[in-house]
Design a protein around this motif. Structure first.
Motif, PDB file in Angstrom:
ATOM      1  N   HIS A  17     -26.744   4.417   1.869  1.00 45.99           N
ATOM      2  CA  HIS A  17     -26.942   3.912   3.235  1.00 45.99           C
ATOM      3  C   HIS A  17     -28.311   3.262   3.432  1.00 45.99           C
ATOM      4  O   HIS A  17     -28.410   2.132   3.931  1.00 45.99           O
ATOM      5  CB  HIS A  17     -26.779   5.044   4.254  1.00 45.99           C
ATOM      6  CG  HIS A  17     -25.480   5.771   4.173  1.00 45.99           C
ATOM      7  ND1 HIS A  17     -24.287   5.149   3.901  1.00 45.99           N
ATOM      8  CD2 HIS A  17     -25.185   7.087   4.356  1.00 45.99           C
ATOM      9  CE1 HIS A  17     -23.316   6.040   3.912  1.00 45.99           C
ATOM     10  NE2 HIS A  17     -23.835   7.218   4.183  1.00 45.99           N
ATOM     11  N   SER A  42     -18.872   4.786   6.191  1.00 44.09           N
ATOM     12  CA  SER A  42     -19.038   6.153   5.681  1.00 44.09           C
ATOM     13  C   SER A  42     -20.291   6.833   6.211  1.00 44.09           C
ATOM     14  O   SER A  42     -20.613   7.948   5.774  1.00 44.09           O
ATOM     15  CB  SER A  42     -19.085   6.133   4.142  1.00 44.09           C
ATOM     16  OG  SER A  42     -20.149   5.316   3.679  1.00 44.09           O
ATOM     17  N   GLY A  43     -20.991   6.182   7.134  1.00 44.70           N
ATOM     18  CA  GLY A  43     -22.212   6.775   7.658  1.00 44.70           C
ATOM     19  C   GLY A  43     -21.959   7.748   8.789  1.00 44.70           C
ATOM     20  O   GLY A  43     -20.824   8.026   9.170  1.00 44.70           O
ATOM     21  N   ASP A  44     -23.039   8.264   9.353  1.00 45.48           N
ATOM     22  CA  ASP A  44     -22.933   9.202  10.461  1.00 45.48           C
ATOM     23  C   ASP A  44     -23.221   8.482  11.780  1.00 45.48           C
ATOM     24  O   ASP A  44     -23.340   7.247  11.826  1.00 45.48           O
ATOM     25  CB  ASP A  44     -23.885  10.382  10.264  1.00 45.48           C
ATOM     26  CG  ASP A  44     -25.344   9.954  10.112  1.00 45.48           C
ATOM     27  OD1 ASP A  44     -25.680   8.780  10.389  1.00 45.48           O
ATOM     28  OD2 ASP A  44     -26.167  10.801   9.703  1.00 45.48           O
ATOM     29  N   ALA A  45     -23.346   9.264  12.848  1.00 44.26           N
ATOM     30  CA  ALA A  45     -23.560   8.668  14.169  1.00 44.26           C
ATOM     31  C   ALA A  45     -24.913   7.968  14.263  1.00 44.26           C
ATOM     32  O   ALA A  45     -25.033   6.914  14.898  1.00 44.26           O
ATOM     33  CB  ALA A  45     -23.450   9.747  15.241  1.00 44.26           C
ATOM     34  N   GLN A  95     -15.993  15.031  10.094  1.00 42.87           N
ATOM     35  CA  GLN A  95     -16.459  15.026  11.481  1.00 42.87           C
ATOM     36  C   GLN A  95     -17.559  13.988  11.695  1.00 42.87           C
ATOM     37  O   GLN A  95     -17.666  13.394  12.777  1.00 42.87           O
ATOM     38  CB  GLN A  95     -16.967  16.415  11.874  1.00 42.87           C
ATOM     39  CG  GLN A  95     -17.345  16.542  13.351  1.00 42.87           C
ATOM     40  CD  GLN A  95     -16.171  16.234  14.271  1.00 42.87           C
ATOM     41  OE1 GLN A  95     -15.052  16.702  14.054  1.00 42.87           O
ATOM     42  NE2 GLN A  95     -16.411  15.442  15.307  1.00 42.87           N
ATOM     43  N   HIS A  96     -18.353  13.733  10.650  1.00 41.25           N
ATOM     44  CA  HIS A  96     -19.424  12.729  10.793  1.00 41.25           C
ATOM     45  C   HIS A  96     -18.854  11.351  11.084  1.00 41.25           C
ATOM     46  O   HIS A  96     -19.471  10.562  11.817  1.00 41.25           O
ATOM     47  CB  HIS A  96     -20.296  12.706   9.544  1.00 41.25           C
ATOM     48  CG  HIS A  96     -19.625  12.170   8.316  1.00 41.25           C
ATOM     49  ND1 HIS A  96     -18.624  12.850   7.653  1.00 41.25           N
ATOM     50  CD2 HIS A  96     -19.805  11.002   7.643  1.00 41.25           C
ATOM     51  CE1 HIS A  96     -18.215  12.137   6.615  1.00 41.25           C
ATOM     52  NE2 HIS A  96     -18.906  11.006   6.590  1.00 41.25           N
ATOM     53  N   LEU A  97     -17.664  11.043  10.522  1.00 41.33           N
ATOM     54  CA  LEU A  97     -17.036   9.751  10.809  1.00 41.33           C
ATOM     55  C   LEU A  97     -16.540   9.695  12.249  1.00 41.33           C
ATOM     56  O   LEU A  97     -16.675   8.667  12.923  1.00 41.33           O
ATOM     57  CB  LEU A  97     -15.873   9.501   9.851  1.00 41.33           C
ATOM     58  CG  LEU A  97     -16.222   9.345   8.371  1.00 41.33           C
ATOM     59  CD1 LEU A  97     -14.959   9.075   7.562  1.00 41.33           C
ATOM     60  CD2 LEU A  97     -17.236   8.214   8.170  1.00 41.33           C
ATOM     61  N   ASP A 119     -17.784  11.356  14.722  1.00 42.73           N
ATOM     62  CA  ASP A 119     -18.985  11.257  15.558  1.00 42.73           C
ATOM     63  C   ASP A 119     -19.491   9.813  15.590  1.00 42.73           C
ATOM     64  O   ASP A 119     -19.918   9.309  16.638  1.00 42.73           O
ATOM     65  CB  ASP A 119     -20.079  12.172  15.024  1.00 42.73           C
ATOM     66  CG  ASP A 119     -19.739  13.652  15.183  1.00 42.73           C
ATOM     67  OD1 ASP A 119     -18.831  13.978  15.970  1.00 42.73           O
ATOM     68  OD2 ASP A 119     -20.382  14.480  14.492  1.00 42.73           O
ATOM     69  N   ALA A 120     -19.438   9.140  14.436  1.00 43.34           N
ATOM     70  CA  ALA A 120     -19.858   7.739  14.376  1.00 43.34           C
ATOM     71  C   ALA A 120     -18.935   6.859  15.206  1.00 43.34           C
ATOM     72  O   ALA A 120     -19.391   5.986  15.959  1.00 43.34           O
ATOM     73  CB  ALA A 120     -19.884   7.266  12.924  1.00 43.34           C
TER      74      ALA A 120
END
Length: 234
Positions: A111, A133-136, A161-163, A165-166
């Protein structure tokens, strides 16, 4: 093949690129090999330049709507391949900008470096993070830069869950959906090969995350896709 097929069928479009994992193979060689002669010897920088010239030629074709997947992949390529990957990535950015095509990013376990290179080179006007594939927190960075974020079937996975949240914080006008066949089949169909007929399952899950109805999201996704890849909008 992709460009030829897109030329033959009005409903088909193509993107072209060297996948990030291919650049180190061309430069350094590996057991899988990559060359037009089928040789397994390292090709060096000259071979990479030759391959990039072919991508440049294909990117000029009208049926080619994007340059990608390009970017960085630190999952399958070790430190020894990073330099070749980054050189290839920078060249793809220049090709996309020169031809006015969308840039389609492959970003796996890289990232910070992907965002750094985009900032250093200056991203094309239309940049898409394929299979985001990153987070919020990264989604907020992408949003400020105007990058599209494309979500695949893994947004439905329990451990993703990170996806979700993003997706929840990404501006609606920058959200896309994709298959990424044959992998990342959305739940509850994991175990089957993924295919476009399962995109509605992913869209349904995305609508739930965003607290909207499926029709509203589908309408936005269609408009976003047209803007991202330069299609005429209905």
């Amino acid at each position: 093949w992709a460009a030829e097929t897109a030329a033959a069928y009005e409903s088909v479009h193509a993107t072209v690129a060297l996948h990030p994992n291919e650049a180190p193979r061309i430069v350094h060689g590996d057991p899988d090999g990559w060359s037009r002669q089928g040789a397994r010897e390292p090709g060096g920088d000259a071979a990479l330049d030759e391959a990039l010239a072919e991508i440049d030629r294909l990117a000029a074709l009208p049926q080619v709507k994007g340059v990608g997947e390009t970017g960085l992949d630190y999952f399958r390529t070790g430190p020894e391949g990073k330099e070749a990957q980054e050189r290839s990535f920078r060249a793809h950015i220049e090709i996309a900008k020169r031809h006015g095509k969308a840039l389609v990013i492959h970003d796996r376990d890289a990232h910070a470096d992907v965002l750094r290179v985009l900032k250093e080179e200056g991203a094309p006007e239309r940049t898409v993070f394929h299979c985001y594939s990153g987070d919020a927190a990264m989604a907020e960075i992408c949003a400020r830069a105007g990058y599209f974020m494309s979500f695949a079937g893994n947004v439905t996975f329990k451990n993703a869950q990170h996806l979700r949240d993003a997706l929840a914080v990404a501006p609606l006008e920058l959200v896309l959906v994709e298959t990424d066949a044959p992998f990342l089949t959305p739940a509850p169909y994991r175990g089957r090969p993924n295919a476009p007929y399962l995109v509605p399952v992913t869209v349904r899950a995305m609508a739930a995350v965003r607290g909207t109805d499926e029709d509203t999201l589908a309408t936005a996704l269609a408009a976003n896709t047209a803007r991202a890849f330069g299609y005429p909008q209905a």
